[in-house]
Design a protein around this motif. Structure first.
Motif, PDB file in Angstrom:
ATOM      1  N   GLU A 126       1.782  -0.315  -4.760  1.00 24.59           N
ATOM      2  CA  GLU A 126       3.319   0.201  -5.248  1.00 24.59           C
ATOM      3  C   GLU A 126       4.398  -0.950  -5.049  1.00 24.59           C
ATOM      4  O   GLU A 126       4.255  -1.954  -4.444  1.00 24.59           O
ATOM      5  CB  GLU A 126       3.665   1.267  -4.271  1.00 24.59           C
ATOM      6  CG  GLU A 126       3.129   2.609  -4.109  1.00 24.59           C
ATOM      7  CD  GLU A 126       3.706   3.604  -3.141  1.00 24.59           C
ATOM      8  OE1 GLU A 126       3.475   4.891  -3.505  1.00 24.59           O
ATOM      9  OE2 GLU A 126       4.715   3.038  -2.435  1.00 24.59           O
ATOM     10  N   GLN A 184       3.732   3.223  -9.132  1.00 26.75           N
ATOM     11  CA  GLN A 184       2.613   2.986  -8.638  1.00 26.75           C
ATOM     12  C   GLN A 184       1.405   2.512  -9.669  1.00 26.75           C
ATOM     13  O   GLN A 184       1.384   2.823 -10.694  1.00 26.75           O
ATOM     14  CB  GLN A 184       2.060   4.470  -8.005  1.00 26.75           C
ATOM     15  CG  GLN A 184       2.665   4.786  -6.846  1.00 26.75           C
ATOM     16  CD  GLN A 184       2.029   5.990  -6.234  1.00 26.75           C
ATOM     17  OE1 GLN A 184       1.163   6.406  -6.733  1.00 26.75           O
ATOM     18  NE2 GLN A 184       2.412   6.219  -4.883  1.00 26.75           N
ATOM     19  N   GLU A 185       0.464   2.027  -9.203  1.00 25.15           N
ATOM     20  CA  GLU A 185      -0.812   1.601  -9.910  1.00 25.15           C
ATOM     21  C   GLU A 185      -2.103   2.022  -9.199  1.00 25.15           C
ATOM     22  O   GLU A 185      -2.298   1.489  -8.026  1.00 25.15           O
ATOM     23  CB  GLU A 185      -0.785   0.259 -10.482  1.00 25.15           C
ATOM     24  CG  GLU A 185      -2.002  -0.063 -11.554  1.00 25.15           C
ATOM     25  CD  GLU A 185      -1.443   0.257 -13.011  1.00 25.15           C
ATOM     26  OE1 GLU A 185      -0.283   0.300 -13.213  1.00 25.15           O
ATOM     27  OE2 GLU A 185      -2.461   0.358 -13.594  1.00 25.15           O
ATOM     28  N   SER A 186      -3.018   2.764  -9.608  1.00 26.61           N
ATOM     29  CA  SER A 186      -4.338   3.075  -8.916  1.00 26.61           C
ATOM     30  C   SER A 186      -5.438   2.219  -9.419  1.00 26.61           C
ATOM     31  O   SER A 186      -5.193   1.869 -10.857  1.00 26.61           O
ATOM     32  CB  SER A 186      -4.602   4.285  -8.953  1.00 26.61           C
ATOM     33  OG  SER A 186      -4.896   4.840 -10.041  1.00 26.61           O
ATOM     34  N   TYR A 187      -6.494   1.853  -8.717  1.00 29.92           N
ATOM     35  CA  TYR A 187      -7.374   1.007  -9.410  1.00 29.92           C
ATOM     36  C   TYR A 187      -8.789   1.432  -8.276  1.00 29.92           C
ATOM     37  O   TYR A 187      -8.528   1.798  -7.303  1.00 29.92           O
ATOM     38  CB  TYR A 187      -7.086  -0.463  -9.122  1.00 29.92           C
ATOM     39  CG  TYR A 187      -6.809  -1.211  -7.822  1.00 29.92           C
ATOM     40  CD1 TYR A 187      -5.868  -0.995  -7.409  1.00 29.92           C
ATOM     41  CD2 TYR A 187      -8.012  -1.898  -7.003  1.00 29.92           C
ATOM     42  CE1 TYR A 187      -5.491  -1.333  -5.939  1.00 29.92           C
ATOM     43  CE2 TYR A 187      -7.543  -2.238  -5.841  1.00 29.92           C
ATOM     44  CZ  TYR A 187      -6.229  -1.968  -5.236  1.00 29.92           C
ATOM     45  OH  TYR A 187      -5.931  -2.700  -3.949  1.00 29.92           O
ATOM     46  N   ALA A 211      -4.333  -4.638 -11.051  1.00 32.91           N
ATOM     47  CA  ALA A 211      -3.473  -3.466 -10.676  1.00 32.91           C
ATOM     48  C   ALA A 211      -2.239  -4.021 -10.566  1.00 32.91           C
ATOM     49  O   ALA A 211      -1.226  -3.549 -11.316  1.00 32.91           O
ATOM     50  CB  ALA A 211      -3.996  -2.663  -9.697  1.00 32.91           C
ATOM     51  N   ASP A 266      -8.132   2.940  -4.756  1.00 33.24           N
ATOM     52  CA  ASP A 266      -6.705   2.341  -3.887  1.00 33.24           C
ATOM     53  C   ASP A 266      -5.489   2.298  -4.885  1.00 33.24           C
ATOM     54  O   ASP A 266      -5.679   2.275  -5.854  1.00 33.24           O
ATOM     55  CB  ASP A 266      -6.991   0.722  -3.688  1.00 33.24           C
ATOM     56  CG  ASP A 266      -7.781   0.676  -2.343  1.00 33.24           C
ATOM     57  OD1 ASP A 266      -8.100   1.667  -1.775  1.00 33.24           O
ATOM     58  OD2 ASP A 266      -7.930  -0.607  -1.875  1.00 33.24           O
ATOM     59  N   VAL A 267      -4.454   2.280  -4.090  1.00 44.68           N
ATOM     60  CA  VAL A 267      -3.129   2.406  -4.933  1.00 44.68           C
ATOM     61  C   VAL A 267      -2.224   1.238  -4.386  1.00 44.68           C
ATOM     62  O   VAL A 267      -2.127   1.078  -3.096  1.00 44.68           O
ATOM     63  CB  VAL A 267      -2.456   3.761  -4.695  1.00 44.68           C
ATOM     64  CG1 VAL A 267      -1.137   3.758  -5.140  1.00 44.68           C
ATOM     65  CG2 VAL A 267      -3.291   5.077  -5.182  1.00 44.68           C
ATOM     66  N   LYS A 326       0.748  -1.120  -0.043  1.00 46.96           N
ATOM     67  CA  LYS A 326       0.148  -0.044  -0.069  1.00 46.96           C
ATOM     68  C   LYS A 326       0.845   1.189  -0.037  1.00 46.96           C
ATOM     69  O   LYS A 326       2.176   1.210   0.375  1.00 46.96           O
ATOM     70  CB  LYS A 326      -1.118   0.099   1.228  1.00 46.96           C
ATOM     71  CG  LYS A 326      -2.037  -1.265   1.079  1.00 46.96           C
ATOM     72  CD  LYS A 326      -2.729  -1.682   2.162  1.00 46.96           C
ATOM     73  CE  LYS A 326      -3.847  -2.884   1.931  1.00 46.96           C
ATOM     74  NZ  LYS A 326      -3.903  -3.548   2.916  1.00 46.96           N
ATOM     75  N   PRO A 327       0.413   2.279  -0.275  1.00 44.75           N
ATOM     76  CA  PRO A 327       1.262   3.411  -0.596  1.00 44.75           C
ATOM     77  C   PRO A 327       1.824   4.099   0.638  1.00 44.75           C
ATOM     78  O   PRO A 327       1.469   3.851   1.819  1.00 44.75           O
ATOM     79  CB  PRO A 327       0.282   4.568  -1.365  1.00 44.75           C
ATOM     80  CG  PRO A 327      -1.174   4.001  -1.228  1.00 44.75           C
ATOM     81  CD  PRO A 327      -1.065   2.429  -0.726  1.00 44.75           C
TER      82      PRO A 327
END
Ligand code: 5GP
Length: 174
Positions: A105, A92-95, A132, A102-103, A82-83
């Motif tokens: 890493e 990072q990838e967000s979804y 993600a 949510d992100v 988690k970030p």
């Protein structure tokens, strides 16, 4: 010991984390020494001969079997978190989740083009989290990416989010 015995040890927690949800709690499986070894053996049988170099586990329930499997198949372990948790530079990838975004890493130097990656999490529900994670891993352009879950909620059709050629395995199905 078969899959059905392991499945029978999963604890259903009603209304967790919110009303209307039946949470499949695997802590009751992990605490049983025979079940833990059996899970490890089953995963090893599937992945030992695939040339996997890195197991990527998703925070936090992917951090339980992920490292166990990595040692069994001679791979390294990489945490996807988690970030704000990973100390060095990250991608990072967000979804989108049901309530908000949510992100996740991963460290920028965690993987390379020569890696064969196994992405692991405890459970596939809608598939948003793993998709993600998959997209994040693909940025490294690894040789191949496998996807694994201990449990799959088949009725949610999470696996349909992934390209057809991705090899997705789950041990226990609902
Ligand atoms: P998805 O993104 O596929 O909807 O949700 C999967 C993620 O949420 C996984 O990281 C998983 O750990 C967690 N999760 C969702 N529902 C459950 C559940 O019933 N049991 C467990 N153990 N994890 C869940």
């Amino acid at each position: 010991m078969g899959v059905e015995i392991i499945k029978s040890k999963i604890r259903d927690v009603v209304d967790f984390p919110q009303k209307g949800i039946v949470f499949r709690d695997l802590t009751t499986v992990f605490k049983d020494a025979d079940c833990l070894r059996e899970l490890s053996d089953m995963l090893t049988a599937i992945y030992a001969e695939k040339g996997i170099t890195k197991v990527v586990g998703i925070e936090s329930r992917g951090f339980i079997m992920g490292p166990i499997l990595a040692t069994r198949i001679g791979a390294g372990f990489v945490p996807m978190r988690k970030p704000g948790k990973l100390p060095a530079e990250t991608w990072q990838e967000s979804y989108t989740k049901e309530y908000g975004v949510d992100v996740i890493e991963i460290h920028k130097d965690a993987l390379c083009e020569n890696d064969v990656v196994l992405l692991h999490d405890d459970l596939l529900a809608t598939g948003g989290t793993m998709l993600a994670a998959y997209n994040l891993v693909k940025r490294f352009n690894p040789k191949k990416v496998y996807v694994n879950f201990l449990v799959e909620l088949e009725f949610l059709k999470g696996r349909d989010l992934f390209p057809n050629d991705v090899e997705i395995e789950s041990l226990i199905k609902y």
